[in-house]
Write a protein that holds these residues in place. Structure first.
Motif, PDB file in Angstrom:
ATOM      1  N   PHE A  65      48.199  39.378  28.667  1.00 24.73           N
ATOM      2  CA  PHE A  65      47.370  38.193  28.433  1.00 24.73           C
ATOM      3  C   PHE A  65      48.110  37.269  27.449  1.00 24.73           C
ATOM      4  O   PHE A  65      48.556  37.712  26.390  1.00 24.73           O
ATOM      5  CB  PHE A  65      46.021  38.694  27.887  1.00 24.73           C
ATOM      6  N   GLU A  66      48.215  35.996  27.825  1.00 30.36           N
ATOM      7  CA  GLU A  66      49.014  35.012  27.062  1.00 30.36           C
ATOM      8  C   GLU A  66      48.775  35.069  25.555  1.00 30.36           C
ATOM      9  O   GLU A  66      49.708  34.954  24.759  1.00 30.36           O
ATOM     10  CB  GLU A  66      48.660  33.602  27.579  1.00 30.36           C
ATOM     11  N   GLU A  75      42.128  48.893  28.999  1.00 32.76           N
ATOM     12  CA  GLU A  75      42.018  47.469  29.299  1.00 32.76           C
ATOM     13  C   GLU A  75      40.578  47.048  29.074  1.00 32.76           C
ATOM     14  O   GLU A  75      39.651  47.837  29.269  1.00 32.76           O
ATOM     15  CB  GLU A  75      42.411  47.207  30.759  1.00 32.76           C
ATOM     16  N   GLN A  76      40.361  45.781  28.678  1.00 37.91           N
ATOM     17  CA  GLN A  76      39.020  45.326  28.292  1.00 37.91           C
ATOM     18  C   GLN A  76      38.024  45.422  29.452  1.00 37.91           C
ATOM     19  O   GLN A  76      36.912  45.878  29.255  1.00 37.91           O
ATOM     20  CB  GLN A  76      39.070  43.891  27.767  1.00 37.91           C
ATOM     21  N   VAL A  77      38.383  45.027  30.652  1.00 40.43           N
ATOM     22  CA  VAL A  77      37.417  45.007  31.748  1.00 40.43           C
ATOM     23  C   VAL A  77      37.510  46.267  32.593  1.00 40.43           C
ATOM     24  O   VAL A  77      36.543  47.011  32.754  1.00 40.43           O
ATOM     25  CB  VAL A  77      37.596  43.737  32.617  1.00 40.43           C
ATOM     26  N   SER A  78      38.703  46.564  33.089  1.00 36.86           N
ATOM     27  CA  SER A  78      38.830  47.692  34.042  1.00 36.86           C
ATOM     28  C   SER A  78      38.757  49.045  33.342  1.00 36.86           C
ATOM     29  O   SER A  78      38.494  50.063  33.984  1.00 36.86           O
ATOM     30  CB  SER A  78      40.162  47.603  34.784  1.00 36.86           C
ATOM     31  N   ARG A  79      38.995  49.053  32.016  1.00 39.63           N
ATOM     32  CA  ARG A  79      39.064  50.290  31.206  1.00 39.63           C
ATOM     33  C   ARG A  79      40.212  51.196  31.660  1.00 39.63           C
ATOM     34  O   ARG A  79      40.285  52.369  31.289  1.00 39.63           O
ATOM     35  CB  ARG A  79      37.749  51.107  31.207  1.00 39.63           C
ATOM     36  N   ALA A  80      41.139  50.644  32.444  1.00 39.58           N
ATOM     37  CA  ALA A  80      42.313  51.434  32.854  1.00 39.58           C
ATOM     38  C   ALA A  80      43.155  51.767  31.630  1.00 39.58           C
ATOM     39  O   ALA A  80      43.212  50.993  30.665  1.00 39.58           O
ATOM     40  CB  ALA A  80      43.135  50.632  33.857  1.00 39.58           C
ATOM     41  N   MET A  87      49.274  45.356  20.363  1.00 41.86           N
ATOM     42  CA  MET A  87      48.012  45.014  21.059  1.00 41.86           C
ATOM     43  C   MET A  87      48.306  44.136  22.251  1.00 41.86           C
ATOM     44  O   MET A  87      49.186  43.271  22.178  1.00 41.86           O
ATOM     45  CB  MET A  87      47.106  44.164  20.152  1.00 41.86           C
ATOM     46  N   VAL A  88      47.512  44.305  23.321  1.00 48.73           N
ATOM     47  CA  VAL A  88      47.627  43.408  24.476  1.00 48.73           C
ATOM     48  C   VAL A  88      46.310  42.698  24.808  1.00 48.73           C
ATOM     49  O   VAL A  88      46.274  41.849  25.705  1.00 48.73           O
ATOM     50  CB  VAL A  88      48.156  44.157  25.720  1.00 48.73           C
ATOM     51  N   ASP A  89      45.253  43.042  24.074  1.00 47.68           N
ATOM     52  CA  ASP A  89      43.971  42.344  24.303  1.00 47.68           C
ATOM     53  C   ASP A  89      42.974  42.795  23.230  1.00 47.68           C
ATOM     54  O   ASP A  89      43.232  43.749  22.478  1.00 47.68           O
ATOM     55  CB  ASP A  89      43.409  42.661  25.702  1.00 47.68           C
ATOM     56  N   PRO A 141      49.885  39.488  37.937  1.00 49.58           N
ATOM     57  CA  PRO A 141      49.464  38.583  36.859  1.00 49.58           C
ATOM     58  C   PRO A 141      48.284  37.712  37.278  1.00 49.58           C
ATOM     59  O   PRO A 141      48.271  37.168  38.381  1.00 49.58           O
ATOM     60  CB  PRO A 141      50.715  37.735  36.599  1.00 49.58           C
ATOM     61  N   THR A 142      47.287  37.616  36.414  1.00 45.36           N
ATOM     62  CA  THR A 142      46.163  36.709  36.651  1.00 45.36           C
ATOM     63  C   THR A 142      46.560  35.331  36.134  1.00 45.36           C
ATOM     64  O   THR A 142      47.660  35.151  35.591  1.00 45.36           O
ATOM     65  CB  THR A 142      44.910  37.167  35.892  1.00 45.36           C
ATOM     66  N   ALA A 143      45.638  34.376  36.246  1.00 48.58           N
ATOM     67  CA  ALA A 143      45.930  32.992  35.834  1.00 48.58           C
ATOM     68  C   ALA A 143      46.344  32.913  34.360  1.00 48.58           C
ATOM     69  O   ALA A 143      47.110  32.044  33.969  1.00 48.58           O
ATOM     70  CB  ALA A 143      44.709  32.126  36.088  1.00 48.58           C
ATOM     71  N   ARG A 144      45.847  33.843  33.533  1.00 46.83           N
ATOM     72  CA  ARG A 144      46.105  33.735  32.095  1.00 46.83           C
ATOM     73  C   ARG A 144      47.193  34.693  31.631  1.00 46.83           C
ATOM     74  O   ARG A 144      47.405  34.861  30.429  1.00 46.83           O
ATOM     75  CB  ARG A 144      44.805  33.987  31.320  1.00 46.83           C
ATOM     76  N   ASP A 145      47.877  35.354  32.580  1.00 49.21           N
ATOM     77  CA  ASP A 145      48.856  36.381  32.214  1.00 49.21           C
ATOM     78  C   ASP A 145      50.290  35.868  32.195  1.00 49.21           C
ATOM     79  O   ASP A 145      50.647  34.930  32.912  1.00 49.21           O
ATOM     80  CB  ASP A 145      48.820  37.534  33.226  1.00 49.21           C
TER      81      ASP A 145
END
Ligand code: NAP
Ligand code: ZN
Length: 351
Positions: free
Chosen positions: A138-139, A120-125, A90-92, A26-30
């Motif tokens: 994401f929160e 995923e928005q950034v990694s495109r995973a 949706m998750v983002d 988890p990142t800071a916003r997850d």
């Protein structure tokens, strides 16, 4: 990284089977969520079998998620460990286009990130969904669940079937004095019946399954029409303000369009992998009728729907299953033999 235990399809033609993979730290916003229940949507089947075009494999479906928060990032303010939460389709999303600014993330100009078989928005995973023991989201895409804890399995289907029917019913301002048709009594359709009735409409179920009539009346419909009976369909001509069509296979739309009155609208939410036969033009022209579509609902509207359902005591009618029963559940869904949503007890994922 944490190891998630899940069920995945490895190709369009193989059954779902146990699979494990790494979830991101988890990142800071997850928000990290232990999944308690996950509903089984017909979209899961369409995707796992590549009916909407080639899916990315391994494919872990599931977008009707209810769970308990197990950890939150340092910037998360709306959730704490122990909260009961939901995650839907949706998750983002990009967070900077006009639809995102308007709370219509499902129509993001740059492509929303679906809960599974998406990027995923950034990694495109590739995203992997709710047929798993935990998920990191994401929160902004996490929802508060206010229903009683005893109802949580039956709340899960609200995260897709609930919002997908609530959003168009609200968009077309369904309410008292309206005659509203719901086509198909499956996962989406039975939520459509309940929500349209709660909004005060006179609800009519169109079904291909005469045996579902008693259930439809119990769920809130005032009338049931067997859509395979041409005379019964003819008797409904020019009488509906709005029809919501949830059917998952291609079919003739004209008898339903003919049931709309002047300026009436039929909205398609059912998403078969191949097209419906084209509707006849005159069925639209002669009464200025409209044919429309709608996809799930935005995050704010999903929260509104969950709160509306909690206030009105609305949950899904479910058949709980163990994870290992998922392939059998898919076959029953294809036979319209679901009363009215399968929900996986996710504690069984490693049995
Ligand atoms: P479901 O539980 O399988 O329900 C579909 C219903 O369609 C069946 O219960 C059946 O109702 C009816 N039906 C089945 N075969 C039919 C046929 N040959 N002719 C006429 N009606 C038939 O599926 P679901 O989970 O509700 O999903 C329905 C569709 O909506 C799927 O295509 C799914 O992918 C799509 N979907 C779209 C969105 C969106 O955002 N637009 C979101 C979620 C799902 P009766 O027995 O009453 O006829
Ligand atoms: Zn769905």
């Amino acid at each position: 990284m944490t190891i998630a235990h899940a069920y995945a399809a490895q190709s369009a033609t193989t059954p779902l089977a146990p699979f494990s993979f790494e979830r991101r730290t988890p990142t800071a916003r997850d928000v990290a969520i232990d999944i308690l229940h996950c509903g089984v949507c017909h979209s899961d089947l369409h995707t796992a079998r590549s009916e909407w075009g080639p899916a990315a494999y391994p494919c872990v479906p599931g977008h009707e998620i209810v769970g308990r928060v197990s950890a939150v990032g340092s910037e998360v303010s709306k959730f704490k460990v122990g909260d009961i939460v939901g995650v839907g389709c949706m998750v983002d999303s990009c967070q900077h286009c006009q639809p995102c600014a308007d709370g219509l993330e499902q129509y993001c100009d740059n492509g929303m990130t679906g809960t599974y078989d998406s990027q995923e928005q950034v990694s495109r995973a590739n995203t992997l969904g709710g047929y798993s023991d935990h998920i990191v989201v994401f929160e902004k895409f996490v929802l508060h669940v206010k229903h009683d804890e005893k109802d949580l399995a039956a709340v899960a289907p609200l995260l897709c079937a609930g919002i997908t029917t609530y959003s168009p019913l609200r968009q077309w301002k369904v309410g008292p004095g309206h005659k509203v048709g719901i086509v198909g009594l499956g996962g989406l359709g039975h939520m459509g019946v309940k929500i349209a009735a709660a909004l005060g409409a006179h609800v009519v179920l169109f079904t291909t399954s005469p045996g579902k009539a008693a259930d439809a009346l119990r769920l809130g419909a005032k009338e049931v029409v067997v859509s395979k009976d041409p005379q019964a369909m003819e008797a409904q001509r020019n009488s509906f303000d709005f029809i919501l069509n949830t059917v998952a296979v291609p079919h003739d739309l004209d008898p339903f369009l003919a049931a709309l009155k002047l300026d009436g609208t039929m909205t398609l939410v059912g998403a078969p992998g191949t097209p419906h036969p084209s509707p006849g033009v005159f069925g639209l022209i002669l009464k200025r009728r409209r044919l429309a579509g709608s996809m799930i609902g935005g995050i704010a509207e999903t929260q509104e729907m969950l709160d509306f359902c909690a206030e009105h005591g609305i949950v899904s009618d479910i058949e709980p299953i163990r994870m290992a029963q998922i392939n059998e559940a898919y076959e029953r869904m294809l036979r319209s033999d679901v009363k009215y949503r399968f929900v996986v007890d996710m504690s069984t994922v490693r049995d």
